[in-house]
Design a protein around this motif. Structure first.
Motif, PDB file in Angstrom:
ATOM      1  N   ARG A 209      17.288   2.508 -15.589  1.00 35.35           N
ATOM      2  CA  ARG A 209      17.450   3.449 -14.467  1.00 35.35           C
ATOM      3  C   ARG A 209      16.843   2.862 -13.203  1.00 35.35           C
ATOM      4  N   VAL A 210      17.455   3.188 -12.057  1.00 40.59           N
ATOM      5  CA  VAL A 210      16.863   2.794 -10.776  1.00 40.59           C
ATOM      6  C   VAL A 210      15.787   3.824 -10.448  1.00 40.59           C
ATOM      7  N   ARG A 211      14.530   3.363 -10.398  1.00 41.06           N
ATOM      8  CA  ARG A 211      13.411   4.293 -10.217  1.00 41.06           C
ATOM      9  C   ARG A 211      13.093   4.514  -8.753  1.00 41.06           C
ATOM     10  N   GLN A 212      13.386   3.520  -7.925  1.00 44.81           N
ATOM     11  CA  GLN A 212      13.111   3.676  -6.490  1.00 44.81           C
ATOM     12  C   GLN A 212      13.933   2.657  -5.726  1.00 44.81           C
ATOM     13  N   LYS A 224       6.894   5.351  -5.527  1.00 46.35           N
ATOM     14  CA  LYS A 224       7.112   6.795  -5.692  1.00 46.35           C
ATOM     15  C   LYS A 224       6.790   7.276  -7.100  1.00 46.35           C
ATOM     16  N   THR A 225       6.675   6.355  -8.028  1.00 48.33           N
ATOM     17  CA  THR A 225       6.298   6.761  -9.387  1.00 48.33           C
ATOM     18  C   THR A 225       5.229   5.796  -9.908  1.00 48.33           C
ATOM     19  N   LEU A 226       4.506   6.260 -10.904  1.00 49.94           N
ATOM     20  CA  LEU A 226       3.467   5.401 -11.487  1.00 49.94           C
ATOM     21  C   LEU A 226       4.064   4.167 -12.163  1.00 49.94           C
ATOM     22  N   ALA A 271      -4.152  20.189  -7.211  1.00 46.02           N
ATOM     23  CA  ALA A 271      -3.192  19.406  -8.008  1.00 46.02           C
ATOM     24  C   ALA A 271      -3.767  18.024  -8.340  1.00 46.02           C
ATOM     25  N   ARG A 272      -3.378  17.535  -9.508  1.00 47.13           N
ATOM     26  CA  ARG A 272      -3.817  16.194  -9.910  1.00 47.13           C
ATOM     27  C   ARG A 272      -2.858  15.157  -9.316  1.00 47.13           C
ATOM     28  N   ILE A 273      -3.412  14.111  -8.743  1.00 46.38           N
ATOM     29  CA  ILE A 273      -2.544  13.061  -8.201  1.00 46.38           C
ATOM     30  C   ILE A 273      -3.118  11.678  -8.537  1.00 46.38           C
ATOM     31  N   ALA A 274      -2.236  10.689  -8.415  1.00 45.32           N
ATOM     32  CA  ALA A 274      -2.687   9.294  -8.507  1.00 45.32           C
ATOM     33  C   ALA A 274      -2.720   8.738  -7.098  1.00 45.32           C
ATOM     34  N   ALA A 275      -3.830   8.110  -6.749  1.00 47.71           N
ATOM     35  CA  ALA A 275      -3.906   7.420  -5.461  1.00 47.71           C
ATOM     36  C   ALA A 275      -4.107   5.946  -5.774  1.00 47.71           C
ATOM     37  N   GLY A 276      -3.611   5.103  -4.906  1.00 49.16           N
ATOM     38  CA  GLY A 276      -3.751   3.682  -5.182  1.00 49.16           C
ATOM     39  C   GLY A 276      -3.751   2.848  -3.924  1.00 49.16           C
ATOM     40  N   ILE A 277      -4.171   1.604  -4.092  1.00 45.32           N
ATOM     41  CA  ILE A 277      -4.179   0.672  -2.966  1.00 45.32           C
ATOM     42  C   ILE A 277      -3.967  -0.732  -3.525  1.00 45.32           C
ATOM     43  N   ARG A 278      -3.161  -1.508  -2.847  1.00 48.60           N
ATOM     44  CA  ARG A 278      -2.942  -2.881  -3.308  1.00 48.60           C
ATOM     45  C   ARG A 278      -4.220  -3.692  -3.121  1.00 48.60           C
ATOM     46  N   ARG A 352      -8.634   1.735   3.570  1.00 50.49           N
ATOM     47  CA  ARG A 352      -8.084   2.392   4.753  1.00 50.49           C
ATOM     48  C   ARG A 352      -6.995   3.394   4.370  1.00 50.49           C
ATOM     49  N   LYS A 353      -7.023   4.510   5.058  1.00 49.51           N
ATOM     50  CA  LYS A 353      -6.099   5.598   4.714  1.00 49.51           C
ATOM     51  C   LYS A 353      -4.643   5.118   4.748  1.00 49.51           C
ATOM     52  N   ARG A 354      -4.325   4.323   5.777  1.00 52.14           N
ATOM     53  CA  ARG A 354      -2.917   3.909   5.925  1.00 52.14           C
ATOM     54  C   ARG A 354      -2.471   2.948   4.801  1.00 52.14           C
ATOM     55  N   SER A 355      -3.450   2.359   4.116  1.00 50.28           N
ATOM     56  CA  SER A 355      -3.085   1.447   3.021  1.00 50.28           C
ATOM     57  C   SER A 355      -2.995   2.155   1.675  1.00 50.28           C
ATOM     58  N   LEU A 356      -3.446   3.378   1.618  1.00 54.34           N
ATOM     59  CA  LEU A 356      -3.418   4.101   0.330  1.00 54.34           C
ATOM     60  C   LEU A 356      -2.057   4.761   0.111  1.00 54.34           C
ATOM     61  N   TRP A 357      -1.655   4.880  -1.146  1.00 53.66           N
ATOM     62  CA  TRP A 357      -0.462   5.667  -1.478  1.00 53.66           C
ATOM     63  C   TRP A 357      -0.868   6.757  -2.454  1.00 53.66           C
ATOM     64  N   THR A 358      -0.081   7.816  -2.485  1.00 54.40           N
ATOM     65  CA  THR A 358      -0.390   8.931  -3.383  1.00 54.40           C
ATOM     66  C   THR A 358       0.882   9.377  -4.105  1.00 54.40           C
ATOM     67  N   ILE A 359       0.711   9.725  -5.376  1.00 52.94           N
ATOM     68  CA  ILE A 359       1.847  10.142  -6.206  1.00 52.94           C
ATOM     69  C   ILE A 359       1.400  11.350  -7.032  1.00 52.94           C
ATOM     70  N   PRO A 360       2.192  12.420  -7.061  1.00 53.44           N
ATOM     71  CA  PRO A 360       1.833  13.549  -7.939  1.00 53.44           C
ATOM     72  C   PRO A 360       1.865  13.104  -9.402  1.00 53.44           C
ATOM     73  N   VAL A 361       0.943  13.609 -10.208  1.00 55.39           N
ATOM     74  CA  VAL A 361       0.889  13.219 -11.625  1.00 55.39           C
ATOM     75  C   VAL A 361       1.111  14.451 -12.478  1.00 55.39           C
ATOM     76  N   GLU A 362       2.031  14.327 -13.441  1.00 58.02           N
ATOM     77  CA  GLU A 362       2.287  15.486 -14.296  1.00 58.02           C
ATOM     78  C   GLU A 362       1.727  15.298 -15.694  1.00 58.02           C
ATOM     79  N   ASP A 363       1.715  14.061 -16.180  1.00 55.50           N
ATOM     80  CA  ASP A 363       1.218  13.879 -17.554  1.00 55.50           C
ATOM     81  C   ASP A 363      -0.304  13.708 -17.545  1.00 55.50           C
ATOM     82  N   SER A 364      -0.879  13.483 -18.715  1.00 58.02           N
ATOM     83  CA  SER A 364      -2.337  13.439 -18.798  1.00 58.02           C
ATOM     84  C   SER A 364      -2.836  12.041 -19.141  1.00 58.02           C
ATOM     85  N   SER A 365      -2.039  11.013 -18.770  1.00 54.68           N
ATOM     86  CA  SER A 365      -2.439   9.654 -19.122  1.00 54.68           C
ATOM     87  C   SER A 365      -3.683   9.222 -18.356  1.00 54.68           C
TER      88      SER A 365
END
Lengths: 376, 259
Positions: A209-212, A224-226, A271-278, A352-365
């Motif tokens: 599947r094309v995820r993004q 857009k997804t984990l 809400a639970r979310i995943a945040a990340g930064i390269r 830095r805020k502009r370098s962070l990304w955020t994604i909603p998380v639904e599972d409990s991994s």
């Protein structure tokens, strides 16, 4: 130019799709995915080599879903090149012109143009294609694919068997082909560097599947997804909760640390979310060095736990002092030499805020452990 | 090193035994062979007709077998279809059945509705060239299919697909890519099929009999000569058959070396 609508097919147990893709005239789309994600199956289905189970393929608003491969006017460069070993170099290159019944003068002109573009003059009189080197075979196969004058070229990991220098030369040639000849290119690869270097648009394909799909920066910096984030080797992923939605739509996040991060539509407090930064986006600062106001946000004290050396860069494995959270920071070798960090050194890191990304998380991994397992 | 030598000897010894055995078989002819007698026998009409009949029947059965085997082998190598495994097994039947049994089956099939229709059209089997060709074809077609299937399987499907995308139809791709790439396999299949056909005996005798000058091929003429203890004739026929077979085997080896 080519539009893929809800395309799906199967090969054995593998299911592809449904997939939607749109490739505009003269554009370059790379489909990036791990081995076995269905990239080749996607190309084969679009080219008419595999029958689709559902969906349609449109070429210039003409439905080509059920027409024969030879009538689709798509050229194809497969991973193994598939040069015809019983034909000499020139006959290989002219094969498409002969079978598409191209005018002699036109095919001679195109042949000469391609010989110039791909530096093939010294190879054109070679009789045995099996004696060509890897890079020479690539150029001959590319010329063969381009000679009929296709408006659409499908590439299936064509450079995977080449060394880095030849690969880079041919990648630059491909960009010239796309820009000078106006050929639209759909290029599938598992090589992230290649996908981001060549593709104006990049589609991430995982498990059929094309995820993004988006521009290079959108895909690279805003997964857009984990699954996409992990596939693109985002090492620093934090499991957090939204504490506050700020007036500028930014989010105040909390877990063991507090962060301010970009918001997204539908973000709700709690809400639970995943945040990340390269890892290359993290700013590191010496402990007592004065810093500007733009770096005060998301600033933490940390210690260097480990240093991993790669070819052109180093990765500092650091631990935040306030909660023992691990982060990976990538530094080019020159910066590493200047800064001279060693294991046990104290430093400050700014996410830095502009370098962070955020994604909603639904599972409990357990996001933190899974992301760090990628590197170590 | 001594262990290596022991290994080589273990492998080479059976080869030496086999070579000696086959040399014994070939050279045993020399005890009964005389050149003047051989030349005299060559002038005999029955030997002429046996050679002619064998060459015509083997060439015709090979031609029919190859014409049918090329598409059949390609279909088995490239396509998936219901019952493929059954078809594949059925085609192997002549490999495991003794030629005598195969000949019996052919004769029985001529008593079915299909056989009767063919007989009504004048295609009779006993004591006819058609019978010899059909018997040889039945025995050898499996060899052609098997060899050609392997040959087609070795061709990269991607080359055919690229040819399609460069403007060839499916037939065009088969003609311009598949057949040229399989040419050595096809040639080897033709030679081996022909070699097997010219040596065929069991099914031919069952179906077409051994009428001198009509259906007596080289192998059945050898059988006839031996049954009446005509040793000079048998030896002459054997020498001809061995010469033809060795010629063919050397031909195959040359072709395969070039592959």
């Amino acid at each position: 130019m080519i539009r893929i609508e809800q395309l799906s097919t199967s090969r054995g147990d593998f299911l592809l799709g449904p997939i939607d893709l749109d490739l505009c005239k003269s554009s370059y789309l790379t489909v990036l995915g791990p081995s076995g994600s269905g990239k080749t199956v996607l190309l084969e289905t679009c080219m008419g080599l595999l029958p689709p189970e559902t969906g349609r393929v449109w070429f210039d608003e003409v439905d080509i879903t059920n027409i024969a491969p030879e009538q689709r006017l798509i050229s194809y460069l497969p991973q193994d090149l598939a040069l015809f070993p019983h034909l000499d170099v020139k006959t290989n290159i002219l094969f498409g012109a002969r079978h598409r019944k191209l005018d002699q003068t036109l095919s001679e002109k195109r042949l000469n143009d391609l010989l110039d573009l791909l530096d093939l003059h010294n190879l054109i009189d070679r009789h045995d294609v099996t004696t060509l080197s890897g890079g020479e075979k690539q150029r001959v196969a590319l010329a063969r694919a381009l000679l009929p004058g296709p408006r659409l070229l499908f590439l299936d990991e064509p450079f995977s068997a080449l060394d880095a220098t030849i690969k880079r030369q041919l990648q630059l040639k491909l960009r010239e082909v796309n820009q000078q000849m106006g050929v639209s290119i759909l290029h599938v690869t598992h090589d992230q560097e290649e996908a981001f270097m060549l593709g104006e648009q990049v589609a991430i394909m995982i498990d059929g599947r094309v995820r993004q799909i988006g521009t290079r920066d959108q895909i690279y910096y805003q997964p857009k997804t984990l699954e996409v984030a992990r596939f693109l080797r985002n090492q620093n992923i934090f499991d957090m909760t939204i504490e506050e939605v700020l007036p500028d739509d930014s989010l105040r996040l909390s877990s063991d640390i507090s962060l301010t991060a970009p918001g997204f539509a539908g973000a709700v407090v709690g809400a639970r979310i995943a945040a990340g930064i390269r890892s290359e986006e993290i700013v590191i600062i010496r402990p007592n060095k004065p810093i500007g106001p733009e770096l005060h946000e998301n600033l933490f004290h940390a210690t260097v736990d480990d240093i991993l050396a790669f070819g052109g860069c180093h990765t500092l494995c650091i631990r935040l002092n306030e909660n023992n959270m691990n982060l990976d920071v990538e530094l080019p070798n020159c910066a590493m030499r200047d800064l001279g960090y060693e294991i046990g050194d104290a430093l400050q890191v700014c996410l830095r805020k502009r370098s962070l990304w955020t994604i909603p998380v639904e599972d409990s991994s357990n996001l933190l452990e899974e992301s760090h397992d990628l590197l170590r | 090193m001594p262990r290596d030598t022991a290994f080589k000897l273990t492998m080479l010894l059976p080869l030496v035994v086999l070579t000696a055995y086959f040399l014994l078989l070939v050279c045993s002819q020399s005890a009964f062979f005389s050149l003047p007698e051989f030349i005299r026998q060559l002038g005999h009409a029955n030997i002429h007709s046996a050679i002619t009949l064998s060459l015509i029947a083997a060439t015709a059965s090979t031609l029919i077998a190859i014409i049918l085997a090329i598409p059949s082998a390609y279909a088995l190598a490239r396509f998936d279809f219901p019952g493929k495994r059954l078809v594949d097994t059925l085609i192997d039947l002549p490999m495991v059945l003794t030629p005598i049994a195969l000949g019996t089956l052919i004769l029985m099939s001529w008593n079915t509705a299909v056989g009767r229709v063919l007989s009504d059209f004048g295609l009779t089997l006993p004591f006819t060239l058609a019978g010899v060709i059909l018997a040889q074809f039945t025995v050898v077609v499996t060899i052609s299919v098997r060899m050609l299937k392997t040959s087609f399987e070795q061709i990269d499907l991607r080359q055919e697909q690229v040819a399609r995308l460069l403007g060839c139809t499916a037939f065009g791709s088969f003609r311009h890519i598949t057949l040229p790439l399989a040419r050595r396999g096809i040639l080897a299949a033709i030679i081996l099929t022909w070699a097997r056909a010219i040596g065929e005996f069991g099914a031919t005798v069952m179906v077409a009999g051994t009428a001198k000058g009509q259906t007596a091929t080289l192998p059945s003429s050898i059988y006839l000569a031996m049954s009446v203890a005509d040793l000079p004739r048998a030896v002459t026929l054997v020498v001809i058959l061995i010469s033809l077979s060795l010629l063919v085997l050397f031909g195959v080896r040359k072709i395969l070396e070039k592959t």
